[in-house]
Design a protein around this motif. Sequence first.
Motif, PDB file in Angstrom:
ATOM      1  N   SER A 194       2.057  -4.004   8.013  1.00  0.00           N
ATOM      2  CA  SER A 194       1.942  -4.974   6.919  1.00  0.00           C
ATOM      3  C   SER A 194       2.206  -4.283   5.579  1.00  0.00           C
ATOM      4  N   TRP A 195       2.449  -5.099   4.563  1.00  0.00           N
ATOM      5  CA  TRP A 195       2.676  -4.515   3.239  1.00  0.00           C
ATOM      6  C   TRP A 195       1.445  -3.762   2.757  1.00  0.00           C
ATOM      7  N   LEU A 196       0.244  -4.258   3.084  1.00  0.00           N
ATOM      8  CA  LEU A 196      -0.979  -3.579   2.666  1.00  0.00           C
ATOM      9  C   LEU A 196      -1.128  -2.250   3.393  1.00  0.00           C
ATOM     10  N   ASP A 197      -0.751  -2.202   4.658  1.00  0.00           N
ATOM     11  CA  ASP A 197      -0.764  -0.932   5.388  1.00  0.00           C
ATOM     12  C   ASP A 197       0.189   0.071   4.746  1.00  0.00           C
ATOM     13  N   PRO A 219      -5.137  14.379  -3.244  1.00  0.00           N
ATOM     14  CA  PRO A 219      -6.206  13.960  -4.151  1.00  0.00           C
ATOM     15  C   PRO A 219      -5.717  13.488  -5.522  1.00  0.00           C
ATOM     16  N   GLU A 220      -4.432  13.198  -5.625  1.00  0.00           N
ATOM     17  CA  GLU A 220      -3.927  12.623  -6.870  1.00  0.00           C
ATOM     18  C   GLU A 220      -3.792  11.107  -6.706  1.00  0.00           C
ATOM     19  N   GLU A 221      -3.793  10.409  -7.835  1.00  0.00           N
ATOM     20  CA  GLU A 221      -3.603   8.967  -7.788  1.00  0.00           C
ATOM     21  C   GLU A 221      -2.176   8.661  -7.371  1.00  0.00           C
ATOM     22  N   GLY A 222      -2.058   7.712  -6.459  1.00  0.00           N
ATOM     23  CA  GLY A 222      -0.753   7.194  -6.079  1.00  0.00           C
ATOM     24  C   GLY A 222      -0.561   5.857  -6.755  1.00  0.00           C
ATOM     25  N   CYS A 223       0.691   5.386  -6.784  1.00  0.00           N
ATOM     26  CA  CYS A 223       0.962   4.128  -7.467  1.00  0.00           C
ATOM     27  C   CYS A 223       2.248   3.503  -6.954  1.00  0.00           C
ATOM     28  N   GLY A 224       2.432   2.245  -7.302  1.00  0.00           N
ATOM     29  CA  GLY A 224       3.638   1.537  -6.915  1.00  0.00           C
ATOM     30  C   GLY A 224       3.528   0.062  -7.207  1.00  0.00           C
ATOM     31  N   VAL A 225       4.465  -0.692  -6.652  1.00  0.00           N
ATOM     32  CA  VAL A 225       4.523  -2.121  -6.894  1.00  0.00           C
ATOM     33  C   VAL A 225       4.853  -2.856  -5.598  1.00  0.00           C
ATOM     34  N   VAL A 226       4.549  -4.146  -5.604  1.00  0.00           N
ATOM     35  CA  VAL A 226       4.916  -5.028  -4.500  1.00  0.00           C
ATOM     36  C   VAL A 226       5.667  -6.216  -5.092  1.00  0.00           C
ATOM     37  N   HIS A 239       7.273  -9.648   1.451  1.00  0.00           N
ATOM     38  CA  HIS A 239       6.834  -8.646   0.477  1.00  0.00           C
ATOM     39  C   HIS A 239       7.617  -7.349   0.661  1.00  0.00           C
ATOM     40  N   ARG A 240       7.907  -6.713  -0.465  1.00  0.00           N
ATOM     41  CA  ARG A 240       8.575  -5.410  -0.448  1.00  0.00           C
ATOM     42  C   ARG A 240       7.749  -4.434  -1.267  1.00  0.00           C
ATOM     43  N   VAL A 241       7.317  -3.353  -0.628  1.00  0.00           N
ATOM     44  CA  VAL A 241       6.517  -2.312  -1.278  1.00  0.00           C
ATOM     45  C   VAL A 241       7.452  -1.231  -1.802  1.00  0.00           C
ATOM     46  N   VAL A 242       7.250  -0.837  -3.044  1.00  0.00           N
ATOM     47  CA  VAL A 242       7.987   0.278  -3.619  1.00  0.00           C
ATOM     48  C   VAL A 242       6.957   1.295  -4.108  1.00  0.00           C
ATOM     49  N   ALA A 243       6.868   2.408  -3.395  1.00  0.00           N
ATOM     50  CA  ALA A 243       5.995   3.504  -3.828  1.00  0.00           C
ATOM     51  C   ALA A 243       6.673   4.205  -4.997  1.00  0.00           C
ATOM     52  N   MET A 244       5.928   4.420  -6.056  1.00  0.00           N
ATOM     53  CA  MET A 244       6.480   5.069  -7.246  1.00  0.00           C
ATOM     54  C   MET A 244       5.865   6.455  -7.399  1.00  0.00           C
ATOM     55  N   PRO A 245       6.658   7.414  -7.872  1.00  0.00           N
ATOM     56  CA  PRO A 245       6.051   8.708  -8.180  1.00  0.00           C
ATOM     57  C   PRO A 245       5.120   8.574  -9.383  1.00  0.00           C
ATOM     58  N   ASN A 246       4.046   9.318  -9.374  1.00  0.00           N
ATOM     59  CA  ASN A 246       3.118   9.340 -10.501  1.00  0.00           C
ATOM     60  C   ASN A 246       3.655  10.341 -11.525  1.00  0.00           C
ATOM     61  N   ALA A 247       4.116   9.832 -12.647  1.00  0.00           N
ATOM     62  CA  ALA A 247       4.752  10.671 -13.670  1.00  0.00           C
ATOM     63  C   ALA A 247       3.778  11.141 -14.744  1.00  0.00           C
ATOM     64  N   TYR A 248       2.486  10.900 -14.564  1.00  0.00           N
ATOM     65  CA  TYR A 248       1.526  11.215 -15.629  1.00  0.00           C
ATOM     66  C   TYR A 248       1.565  12.694 -16.030  1.00  0.00           C
ATOM     67  N   ASP A 249       1.524  13.597 -15.057  1.00  0.00           N
ATOM     68  CA  ASP A 249       1.516  15.034 -15.379  1.00  0.00           C
ATOM     69  C   ASP A 249       2.746  15.441 -16.189  1.00  0.00           C
TER      70      ASP A 249
END
Length: 143
Positions: free
Chosen positions: A2-5, A16-23, A30-40
Amino acid sequence: MSWLDEVHTHLKSTYPEEGCGVVFSKDGAHRVVAMPNAYDKYARRSPQTYPRTNKTAYLFEPLKFSQLLEAAEAAGETLELIFHSHCDVGSYFSAEDAAMAAPDGVPLYPHTSYLVVAVDQGAVTASKVFSWDGAKFVEKTST
């Protein structure tokens, strides 16, 4: 899967870093796009502006996010959800989350929900969805 999975798998992989993305959604799919965390990356450039790290904050690469939104719009997709993880601190919409989602109290994406996933010791322990109610972000549902 599933998209949630998919979302949970990505967020566990970034611990242990925050992950992020959009649906994105279109016609019930639904289409999940994992995004790199650019904060650092931005913290290295301007530590005064970005005083945290990938362990406690997330940031999409602005140009890549803009291009992703344009491509999705051209494909007729809707930005359904923005997601990120909180590592070892629980699933809640923090003051920082609210400030990033609604600078000066005005939401950047008022019709988009935000999913915050608690990843504790590498395992997903809670997921909560928050939506704009016209004045603030409120918990919509737990997943």
